[in-house]
Write a protein that holds these residues in place. Structure first.
Motif, short mmCIF file in Angstrom:
data_model
loop_
_atom_site.label_atom_id
_atom_site.label_comp_id
_atom_site.label_asym_id
_atom_site.label_seq_id
_atom_site.Cartn_x
_atom_site.Cartn_y
_atom_site.Cartn_z
N ILE A 5 14.24 30.35 43.09
CA ILE A 5 14.25 29.49 41.91
C ILE A 5 13.28 30.06 40.89
CG2 ILE A 5 13.76 27.17 41.04
CD1 ILE A 5 14.61 26.17 43.83
N ARG A 6 13.81 30.33 39.71
CA ARG A 6 12.98 30.77 38.58
C ARG A 6 13.13 29.71 37.49
NH1 ARG A 6 16.00 35.07 40.30
NH2 ARG A 6 14.86 36.87 41.06
N ASN A 7 12.00 29.28 36.96
CA ASN A 7 12.04 28.24 35.95
C ASN A 7 11.04 28.57 34.84
OD1 ASN A 7 12.84 25.89 34.73
ND2 ASN A 7 12.11 24.52 36.34
N TYR A 22 12.52 29.89 48.84
CA TYR A 22 12.58 28.97 49.97
C TYR A 22 13.65 29.42 50.97
CZ TYR A 22 10.09 25.87 46.79
OH TYR A 22 9.18 25.35 45.92
N GLN A 23 13.43 29.07 52.22
CA GLN A 23 14.47 29.21 53.23
C GLN A 23 15.26 27.91 53.20
OE1 GLN A 23 15.05 32.11 54.95
NE2 GLN A 23 13.49 32.78 53.51
N GLY A 24 16.58 28.04 53.27
CA GLY A 24 17.39 26.83 53.16
C GLY A 24 18.68 26.94 53.93
N GLN A 95 29.65 31.24 41.41
CA GLN A 95 29.58 31.12 42.86
C GLN A 95 29.86 32.45 43.55
OE1 GLN A 95 30.49 27.65 44.95
NE2 GLN A 95 30.72 26.38 43.14
N GLU A 96 30.61 33.34 42.90
CA GLU A 96 30.86 34.67 43.47
C GLU A 96 29.56 35.44 43.61
OE1 GLU A 96 33.95 36.77 43.89
OE2 GLU A 96 34.82 34.81 44.32
N ARG A 97 28.76 35.45 42.53
CA ARG A 97 27.50 36.19 42.52
C ARG A 97 26.34 35.33 43.03
NH1 ARG A 97 26.79 37.76 36.81
NH2 ARG A 97 24.91 38.79 37.53
N LYS A 98 26.59 34.05 43.28
CA LYS A 98 25.61 33.09 43.79
C LYS A 98 24.44 32.93 42.82
CE LYS A 98 26.97 34.41 48.42
NZ LYS A 98 28.05 35.25 47.95
N ILE A 99 24.79 32.62 41.57
CA ILE A 99 23.79 32.43 40.51
C ILE A 99 24.15 31.19 39.69
CG2 ILE A 99 22.76 33.38 38.41
CD1 ILE A 99 23.47 36.17 39.47
N ILE A 100 23.16 30.36 39.45
CA ILE A 100 23.31 29.22 38.55
C ILE A 100 22.24 29.37 37.46
CG2 ILE A 100 23.13 26.71 38.30
CD1 ILE A 100 23.75 26.54 41.31
N LYS A 101 22.66 29.17 36.21
CA LYS A 101 21.72 29.16 35.10
C LYS A 101 21.89 27.85 34.36
CE LYS A 101 21.82 34.15 34.44
NZ LYS A 101 22.20 35.22 33.51
N LEU A 118 16.29 27.27 33.83
CA LEU A 118 16.30 27.32 35.29
C LEU A 118 17.36 28.30 35.77
CD1 LEU A 118 15.45 25.99 38.03
CD2 LEU A 118 17.20 24.27 37.58
N ARG A 119 16.97 29.15 36.73
CA ARG A 119 17.93 30.05 37.37
C ARG A 119 17.75 29.91 38.87
NH1 ARG A 119 19.58 36.31 36.63
NH2 ARG A 119 20.19 36.64 38.79
N ILE A 120 18.87 29.73 39.57
CA ILE A 120 18.87 29.59 41.02
C ILE A 120 19.79 30.66 41.60
CG2 ILE A 120 19.37 28.06 42.98
CD1 ILE A 120 18.99 25.70 40.93
N ASP A 121 19.27 31.48 42.50
CA ASP A 121 20.05 32.49 43.21
C ASP A 121 19.97 32.15 44.70
OD1 ASP A 121 20.21 35.19 41.26
OD2 ASP A 121 18.55 33.86 40.82
N TRP A 122 21.02 32.48 45.44
CA TRP A 122 20.98 32.25 46.87
C TRP A 122 21.77 33.33 47.61
CZ3 TRP A 122 24.11 29.54 43.59
CH2 TRP A 122 25.45 29.42 43.91
N THR A 123 21.43 33.46 48.89
CA THR A 123 22.17 34.36 49.77
C THR A 123 22.72 33.52 50.91
OG1 THR A 123 20.19 34.80 51.07
CG2 THR A 123 20.64 36.32 49.28
N GLU A 124 23.91 33.84 51.34
CA GLU A 124 24.51 33.12 52.47
C GLU A 124 24.15 33.86 53.75
OE1 GLU A 124 28.72 32.44 52.02
OE2 GLU A 124 28.48 32.41 49.86
#
Length: 132
Positions: A5-7, A22-24, A95-101, A118-124
Motif C-alpha cells: 500500500i502506497r498512499n 502486509y501479508q494477507g 485485476q490482471e496486473r493486480k493494481i488499484i489506483k 492511494l495505490r494497492i498492489d498484490w501478489t497471489e
C-alpha cells in the motif's frame, strides 16, 4: 501473499508518503476479488474489488467502511470525527496486473480534510497453480 500500500496524503500544503507492506489473503468469489490483511494498528482490513467499485472495511472498535466509486461521493463514519464525505476523483482497477489506483478526497461538511493518492498492489500466493 503480499499487499503493498502506497498512499500520498496532502493536507493543505503538506504532503506525506506512506508505504506499507502486509501479508494477507487473496480470494476470488464470483467476479469479486477479496483481499484481507491486518494493518499497523492491528485492525483487520477487507478490500472487496469489483469491476467498477472498491469497498474498504477497517474493523476498528467501530468498523469504518469506505466505498470508492468513479467520480462519486459516498459517506463514511469515523470514530471521533463523525460523518465524512468521500469523493473519488479517479478509480483505476487492473485485476490482471493486480493494481488499484484511487485518488480521493475526504471532507467534513464543506471543510476538506485531505487529498489521497492511494495505490494497492498484490501478489497471489497461488501463482503458477492451475485450477481443476
Amino acid at each position: 501473499m503480499e499487499i503493498i500500500i502506497r498512499n500520498r496524503i496532502k493536507i493543505d500544503q503538506q504532503e506525506e508518503m506512506v508505504k506499507e507492506i502486509y501479508q494477507g489473503e487473496f480470494k476470488k468469489v464470483n467476479l469479486q476479488t477479496l483481499l484481507k490483511y491486518e494493518n499497523a494498528a492491528n485492525e483487520k482490513v477487507l478490500l472487496k474489488i469489483d469491476e467498477d467499485e472498491v469497498i474498504m472495511t477497517r474493523f476498528a472498535k467501530r468498523p469504518i467502511k469506505m466505498h470508492f466509486q468513479p467520480e462519486g461521493t459516498t459517506l463514511t463514519e469515523y470514530e471521533g470525527l463523525g460523518e465524512l464525505s468521500l469523493f473519488t476523483n479517479t478509480l483505476s482497477i487492473d485485476q490482471e496486473r493486480k493494481i488499484i489506483k484511487i485518488n480521493y478526497q475526504l471532507s467534513q461538511g464543506a471543510q476538506k480534510i485531505a487529498d489521497y493518492h492511494l495505490r494497492i498492489d498484490w501478489t497471489e500466493e497461488a501463482k503458477g497453480r492451475k485450477n481443476g
